[in-house]
Design a protein around this motif. Structure first.
Motif, mmCIF file in Angstrom:
data_model
loop_
_atom_site.group_PDB
_atom_site.id
_atom_site.type_symbol
_atom_site.label_atom_id
_atom_site.label_comp_id
_atom_site.label_asym_id
_atom_site.label_seq_id
_atom_site.Cartn_x
_atom_site.Cartn_y
_atom_site.Cartn_z
ATOM 1 N N PRO A 68 0.771 -1.261 0.000
ATOM 2 C CA PRO A 68 0.000 0.000 0.000
ATOM 3 C C PRO A 68 0.793 1.297 0.000
ATOM 4 C CG PRO A 68 -0.269 -1.186 2.110
ATOM 5 C CD PRO A 68 0.543 -2.065 1.222
ATOM 6 N N ILE A 69 2.015 1.296 0.538
ATOM 7 C CA ILE A 69 2.716 2.582 0.730
ATOM 8 C C ILE A 69 4.218 2.446 0.481
ATOM 9 C CG2 ILE A 69 1.094 3.594 2.420
ATOM 10 C CD1 ILE A 69 2.949 2.512 4.639
ATOM 11 N N GLY A 70 4.909 3.601 0.450
ATOM 12 C CA GLY A 70 6.374 3.628 0.448
ATOM 13 C C GLY A 70 7.007 3.238 -0.871
ATOM 14 N N GLN A 71 8.285 2.848 -0.809
ATOM 15 C CA GLN A 71 9.052 2.625 -2.034
ATOM 16 C C GLN A 71 8.634 1.356 -2.787
ATOM 17 O OE1 GLN A 71 12.794 2.502 0.432
ATOM 18 N NE2 GLN A 71 13.381 0.940 -1.053
ATOM 19 N N LEU B 120 -14.564 10.791 -6.506
ATOM 20 C CA LEU B 120 -13.991 12.089 -6.136
ATOM 21 C C LEU B 120 -13.997 12.219 -4.614
ATOM 22 C CD1 LEU B 120 -15.849 14.411 -8.705
ATOM 23 C CD2 LEU B 120 -13.500 13.555 -8.884
ATOM 24 N N MET B 121 -12.866 12.689 -4.045
ATOM 25 C CA MET B 121 -12.801 12.959 -2.613
ATOM 26 C C MET B 121 -12.648 14.462 -2.435
ATOM 27 S SD MET B 121 -10.274 11.413 0.337
ATOM 28 C CE MET B 121 -8.786 12.216 -0.237
ATOM 29 N N PRO B 125 -9.854 13.740 -7.801
ATOM 30 C CA PRO B 125 -9.825 12.324 -8.190
ATOM 31 C C PRO B 125 -9.312 11.437 -7.054
ATOM 32 C CG PRO B 125 -8.924 13.662 -9.935
ATOM 33 C CD PRO B 125 -9.131 14.585 -8.755
ATOM 34 N N TYR B 126 -9.996 10.336 -6.838
ATOM 35 C CA TYR B 126 -9.661 9.425 -5.739
ATOM 36 C C TYR B 126 -9.736 7.986 -6.220
ATOM 37 C CZ TYR B 126 -10.049 6.886 -1.330
ATOM 38 O OH TYR B 126 -9.852 6.018 -0.294
ATOM 39 N N LYS B 127 -8.714 7.194 -5.855
ATOM 40 C CA LYS B 127 -8.705 5.752 -6.126
ATOM 41 C C LYS B 127 -8.069 5.060 -4.939
ATOM 42 C CE LYS B 127 -8.076 5.637 -11.164
ATOM 43 N NZ LYS B 127 -7.209 5.143 -12.248
ATOM 44 N N ASN B 128 -8.581 3.887 -4.579
ATOM 45 C CA ASN B 128 -7.930 3.134 -3.529
ATOM 46 C C ASN B 128 -8.213 1.641 -3.673
ATOM 47 O OD1 ASN B 128 -6.252 2.917 -1.269
ATOM 48 N ND2 ASN B 128 -7.295 4.565 -0.175
ATOM 49 N N ASP B 151 -2.945 4.289 -1.737
ATOM 50 C CA ASP B 151 -2.623 5.634 -1.228
ATOM 51 C C ASP B 151 -3.676 6.694 -1.537
ATOM 52 O OD1 ASP B 151 -2.359 5.676 -3.921
ATOM 53 O OD2 ASP B 151 -0.358 6.589 -3.950
ATOM 54 N N GLY B 152 -4.837 6.274 -2.070
ATOM 55 C CA GLY B 152 -5.871 7.236 -2.424
ATOM 56 C C GLY B 152 -5.703 7.815 -3.824
ATOM 57 N N LYS B 153 -4.608 7.427 -4.496
ATOM 58 C CA LYS B 153 -4.341 7.973 -5.846
ATOM 59 C C LYS B 153 -4.270 6.901 -6.935
ATOM 60 C CE LYS B 153 -1.771 11.738 -3.783
ATOM 61 N NZ LYS B 153 -0.421 12.086 -3.294
ATOM 62 N N SER B 154 -4.085 5.666 -6.527
ATOM 63 C CA SER B 154 -3.980 4.597 -7.539
ATOM 64 C C SER B 154 -4.552 3.301 -6.969
ATOM 65 C CB SER B 154 -2.528 4.389 -7.940
ATOM 66 O OG SER B 154 -1.747 4.053 -6.809
#
Lengths: 155, 155
Positions: A68-71, B120-121, B125-128, B151-154
């Motif tokens: 979900p996060i980071g590198q 949309l948040m 644009p919002y994706k999770n 991350d809410g973006k992809s």
């Protein structure tokens, strides 16, 4: 053969088919669950000790995982990438991290483990909630998705 | 009764017991899965339209949920708290959010839905990716845990 016997034979055949189908589904689900449990035991050991070999041995060469996060955020494809990731995890939690398993759900191909974890992250107190979803193929794990349920500070 | 008949009777009784046990477990799991699917349909409708009543009707009065981040982070106890939360969700995603369901796993009491969402948040644009775990009691949902997979973006 009497009509009653014929009807009984048809009924018995139908019951046998139902039981056979249920048995195949149960066998598949049971196998998937057993493979995932074994992998999870090795995963837990890797997180606790930094020794990931037994877990790596259960991953298919085309293993992919979503983090979900980071590198390592997003889709990571291939076993080499997974090896890099889990070694990185053991740098972040260099004193090891311990898990408390809360729930396991499954179907014929996938098993989800809900757990809480605790330890030190870069030397600072760390707690989280996690759901990991393992996809099983044969006797190996071919995919993995991780989901975070808390903020790294409480669980 | 001959010995063979006696042995057959014992064997048949044992088979009947096994089938009855398996049937009860399957019935429980099937019921849990059906209740959770119904709740998930209403949950999806709530996210899309802001109309949560059908979902609320399926929650027990002592319903509790764990949310990973923000002002509802941690354990939230009671149906009133849930109603406040889901109304807040529909303020954040005021144009509605749509789900793509990827996987469902379950046991006798719990069902986990893995899905991707998009919308949309606060107008952006919002994706999770999300895993939600529903605990079923009777014909209702008594608990819920949410885990975030991106991350809410992809997604």
């Amino acid at each position: 053969m009497s009509l009653v016997r014929q009807l009984l034979a048809v009924e018995l055949k139908s019951m046998q088919n139902s039981i056979a189908k249920a048995a195949i589904m149960t066998t598949e689900s049971t196998h998937t669950l057993a493979v995932a449990h074994q992998a999870f035991t090795h995963f837990e050991q890797g997180l606790a000790t930094g020794n990931w070999q037994a877990f790596f041995d259960m991953l298919t060469d085309d293993f992919s995982f979503w983090f979900p996060i980071g590198q390592f955020h997003g889709l990571n494809v291939g076993k080499e990438r997974a090896i890099a990731f889990f070694h990185y995890v053991s740098e972040v939690y260099s004193d090891g991290i311990t898990l408390t398993l809360d729930r396991v759900t499954s179907n014929e191909t996938t098993v989800v483990f809900e757990f809480r974890d605790q330890g030190l992250m870069w030397g600072n107190p760390y707690k989280n909630r996690v759901a990991v979803s393992f996809d099983v193929r044969g006797d190996q794990v071919c995919g993995y998705r991780e989901y975070l349920g808390s903020d790294g500070k409480s669980n």
